[in-house]
Write a protein that holds these residues in place. Structure first.
Motif, mmCIF file in Angstrom:
data_model
loop_
_atom_site.group_PDB
_atom_site.id
_atom_site.type_symbol
_atom_site.label_atom_id
_atom_site.label_comp_id
_atom_site.label_asym_id
_atom_site.label_seq_id
_atom_site.Cartn_x
_atom_site.Cartn_y
_atom_site.Cartn_z
ATOM 1 N N HIS A 147 13.950 -7.925 8.624
ATOM 2 C CA HIS A 147 14.650 -7.552 9.850
ATOM 3 C C HIS A 147 13.992 -8.026 11.148
ATOM 4 N N HIS A 148 12.811 -8.613 11.069
ATOM 5 C CA HIS A 148 12.138 -9.070 12.286
ATOM 6 C C HIS A 148 12.440 -10.556 12.484
ATOM 7 N N THR A 149 13.236 -10.863 13.490
ATOM 8 C CA THR A 149 13.746 -12.218 13.694
ATOM 9 C C THR A 149 12.644 -13.248 13.846
ATOM 10 N N ASP A 150 11.644 -12.955 14.669
ATOM 11 C CA ASP A 150 10.572 -13.917 14.907
ATOM 12 C C ASP A 150 9.840 -14.250 13.614
ATOM 13 N N PHE A 151 9.583 -13.234 12.808
ATOM 14 C CA PHE A 151 8.891 -13.474 11.535
ATOM 15 C C PHE A 151 9.760 -14.321 10.608
ATOM 16 N N ARG A 152 11.024 -13.983 10.508
ATOM 17 C CA ARG A 152 11.931 -14.707 9.615
ATOM 18 C C ARG A 152 12.055 -16.175 10.000
ATOM 19 N N LEU A 153 12.028 -16.462 11.299
ATOM 20 C CA LEU A 153 12.170 -17.839 11.767
ATOM 21 C C LEU A 153 10.924 -18.678 11.535
ATOM 22 N N ASN A 154 9.768 -18.027 11.512
ATOM 23 C CA ASN A 154 8.512 -18.781 11.525
ATOM 24 C C ASN A 154 7.697 -18.750 10.240
ATOM 25 N N TYR A 155 8.041 -17.824 9.315
ATOM 26 C CA TYR A 155 7.175 -17.683 8.139
ATOM 27 C C TYR A 155 7.957 -17.663 6.834
ATOM 28 N N GLU A 156 7.324 -18.219 5.828
ATOM 29 C CA GLU A 156 7.845 -18.212 4.461
ATOM 30 C C GLU A 156 6.890 -17.382 3.617
ATOM 31 N N CYS A 157 7.424 -16.537 2.732
ATOM 32 C CA CYS A 157 6.578 -15.595 1.993
ATOM 33 C C CYS A 157 6.551 -15.845 0.492
ATOM 34 N N CYS A 158 5.400 -15.585 -0.078
ATOM 35 C CA CYS A 158 5.224 -15.491 -1.517
ATOM 36 C C CYS A 158 4.871 -14.030 -1.802
ATOM 37 N N PHE A 159 5.653 -13.369 -2.658
ATOM 38 C CA PHE A 159 5.434 -11.958 -2.942
ATOM 39 C C PHE A 159 4.757 -11.789 -4.296
ATOM 40 N N LEU A 160 3.690 -11.013 -4.315
ATOM 41 C CA LEU A 160 2.999 -10.668 -5.553
ATOM 42 C C LEU A 160 3.162 -9.164 -5.771
ATOM 43 N N TRP A 161 3.800 -8.805 -6.864
ATOM 44 C CA TRP A 161 4.062 -7.394 -7.149
ATOM 45 C C TRP A 161 3.124 -6.923 -8.261
ATOM 46 N N VAL A 162 2.153 -6.084 -7.891
ATOM 47 C CA VAL A 162 1.228 -5.518 -8.869
ATOM 48 C C VAL A 162 1.873 -4.254 -9.429
ATOM 49 N N ASP A 163 2.277 -4.314 -10.687
ATOM 50 C CA ASP A 163 3.024 -3.225 -11.314
ATOM 51 C C ASP A 163 2.199 -2.590 -12.431
ATOM 52 N N VAL A 164 2.309 -1.276 -12.547
ATOM 53 C CA VAL A 164 1.611 -0.534 -13.593
ATOM 54 C C VAL A 164 2.588 0.488 -14.165
ATOM 55 N N SER A 165 2.616 0.604 -15.478
ATOM 56 C CA SER A 165 3.466 1.598 -16.121
ATOM 57 C C SER A 165 3.233 2.963 -15.484
ATOM 58 N N LEU A 166 4.302 3.652 -15.106
ATOM 59 C CA LEU A 166 4.159 4.898 -14.347
ATOM 60 C C LEU A 166 3.329 5.978 -15.053
ATOM 61 N N PRO A 167 3.516 6.229 -16.339
ATOM 62 C CA PRO A 167 2.654 7.234 -16.981
ATOM 63 C C PRO A 167 1.172 6.881 -16.872
ATOM 64 N N VAL A 168 0.856 5.606 -17.043
ATOM 65 C CA VAL A 168 -0.535 5.158 -16.925
ATOM 66 C C VAL A 168 -1.007 5.290 -15.484
ATOM 67 N N LEU A 169 -0.162 4.911 -14.546
ATOM 68 C CA LEU A 169 -0.524 5.002 -13.132
ATOM 69 C C LEU A 169 -0.718 6.449 -12.706
ATOM 70 N N HIS A 170 0.150 7.336 -13.162
ATOM 71 C CA HIS A 170 0.014 8.760 -12.817
ATOM 72 C C HIS A 170 -1.343 9.301 -13.251
ATOM 73 N N SER A 171 -1.751 8.959 -14.445
ATOM 74 C CA SER A 171 -3.055 9.409 -14.947
ATOM 75 C C SER A 171 -4.180 8.872 -14.077
ATOM 76 N N SER A 172 -4.058 7.606 -13.683
ATOM 77 C CA SER A 172 -5.079 6.995 -12.835
ATOM 78 C C SER A 172 -5.114 7.645 -11.454
ATOM 79 N N LEU A 173 -3.954 7.960 -10.901
ATOM 80 C CA LEU A 173 -3.889 8.602 -9.585
ATOM 81 C C LEU A 173 -4.520 9.982 -9.615
ATOM 82 N N ASN A 174 -4.295 10.725 -10.689
ATOM 83 C CA ASN A 174 -4.906 12.045 -10.810
ATOM 84 C C ASN A 174 -6.426 11.936 -10.857
#
Length: 336
Positions: A147-174
């Motif tokens: 939604h930010h026009t200046d950013f959209r006009l000037n930058y190209e992004c590579c997205f890295l999504w670090v995903d963890v199975s929720l039951p495993v993540l919940h245990s780690s968060l606790n």
């Protein structure tokens, strides 16, 4: 509101503008409307998945790089344990922006983030560095990238999504909550406690602050030890539940964003890393190595400038620096 950011000299080269003939050139404006944009790496993931570690590891593999924090609680000054801010030692010399720089009683909005993040990113690119955005506040990233026009006009992004199975993540968060308590979180929040505080404003919205309110009020009123112990246990349990609830919401948000960013997103399943108790060897195999390949491809592998059977003429590859007469001739050639 006082904002400042860490700066460092950088020498990484950004890609120079090139022509994109995907839709053909019909006038002088279109000749430059598809110029090559500066590149930004964005690391997504629920709380506690290792986004900060990955950002720092990548910064060392693609120097010079600098990190722009996109966690809406870590932008505030104070409560370092509670907000799980990266330590100076963990930074390993990598400059960070928008980290612990905002007055804790102010409200730092998505618009504020967009404004200051674009300034930070611009300064990094200006020093020929690679900006890496990392943090759990996906609403900030959504506002900036979508939604930010200046950013959209000037930058190209590579997205890295670090995903963890929720039951495993919940245990780690606790387990992380238990470590934070051992590290002194209760004392940290106690020193920050204000019986008249507004928990809907500033850093006091952070998980790990309002949950202690009943316990800290009981301390002030001189409650007996049994009552205080029970209230403390309840507070810690609430923090654990709220962290897991937050992680669930964040994953849902990322999944929605993933639908529109899928072409430029690399999903990294870090579940095995957590099952192996964050083994560095497993981290490098399952997360870091794949991330390095994705970012290297994003930064250095050129896209083919061919579309609809039209090949990029060798003599106009550097047309952006040509004379107006030459530019007009190129436009006319492509149009026909």
């Amino acid at each position: 509101m006082i904002i400042s950011s860490v700066c460092a000299s950088s020498v990484c080269k950004q890609a120079q503008p090139l022509i994109n003939l995907e839709k053909g050139l019909t006038n002088m404006e279109s000749l430059f409307s598809h110029r090559r944009k500066d590149k930004v790496v964005v690391i997504l993931g629920a709380t506690g998945t290792g986004k900060t570690k990955l950002a720092i590891d990548l910064a060392h593999h693609f120097p010079p790089a600098e990190i722009v924090n996109s966690d809406k609680m870590q932008v505030y000054k104070g409560l370092d344990i509670t907000t799980n801010k990266v330590t100076e030692e963990e930074c390993r010399g990598v400059p960070h922006h928008l980290l612990g720089m905002v007055d804790p009683d102010s409200n730092f909005t998505s618009n504020d983030f967009c404004r200051h993040a674009t300034l930070a990113i611009g300064s990094i690119v200006g020093r020929d560095g690679l900006p890496i955005i990392a943090g759990g506040s996906n609403s900030y990233i959504d506002a900036l990238v979508n939604h930010h026009t200046d950013f959209r006009l000037n930058y190209e992004c590579c997205f890295l999504w670090v995903d963890v199975s929720l039951p495993v993540l919940h245990s780690s968060l606790n387990a992380r909550v238990d470590r934070m308590i051992e590290a002194g979180q209760v004392n940290e929040v106690r020193e920050f406690f204000d019986p008249y505080a507004d928990y809907t404003k500033g850093i006091r919205k952070a998980i790990g602050v309002p949950e202690f309110d009943d316990f800290l009020r009981a301390e002030v009123l001189g409650a007996d030890e049994r009552t205080k112990k029970k209230l403390l246990e309840v507070a810690i349990a609430k923090i654990k539940v709220n962290n897991c609830t937050l992680a669930n919401r964040q994953v849902q948000k990322i999944q929605r964003l993933f639908a529109s960013w899928k072409r430029n997103t690399c999903r990294l399943d870090a579940t095995e890393v957590f099952l192996k108790r964050r083994s560095e060897e497993v981290w490098e195999e399952y997360v870091l190595a794949k991330s390095i390949r994705a970012v290297h491809k994003f930064l250095y592998e050129e896209k083919k400038h061919v579309s609809a059977g039209i090949k990029m003429p060798k003599d106009v590859i550097k047309v952006a620096t040509a004379s107006p007469v030459t530019l007009a001739a190129v436009a006319a050639t492509v149009a026909h």
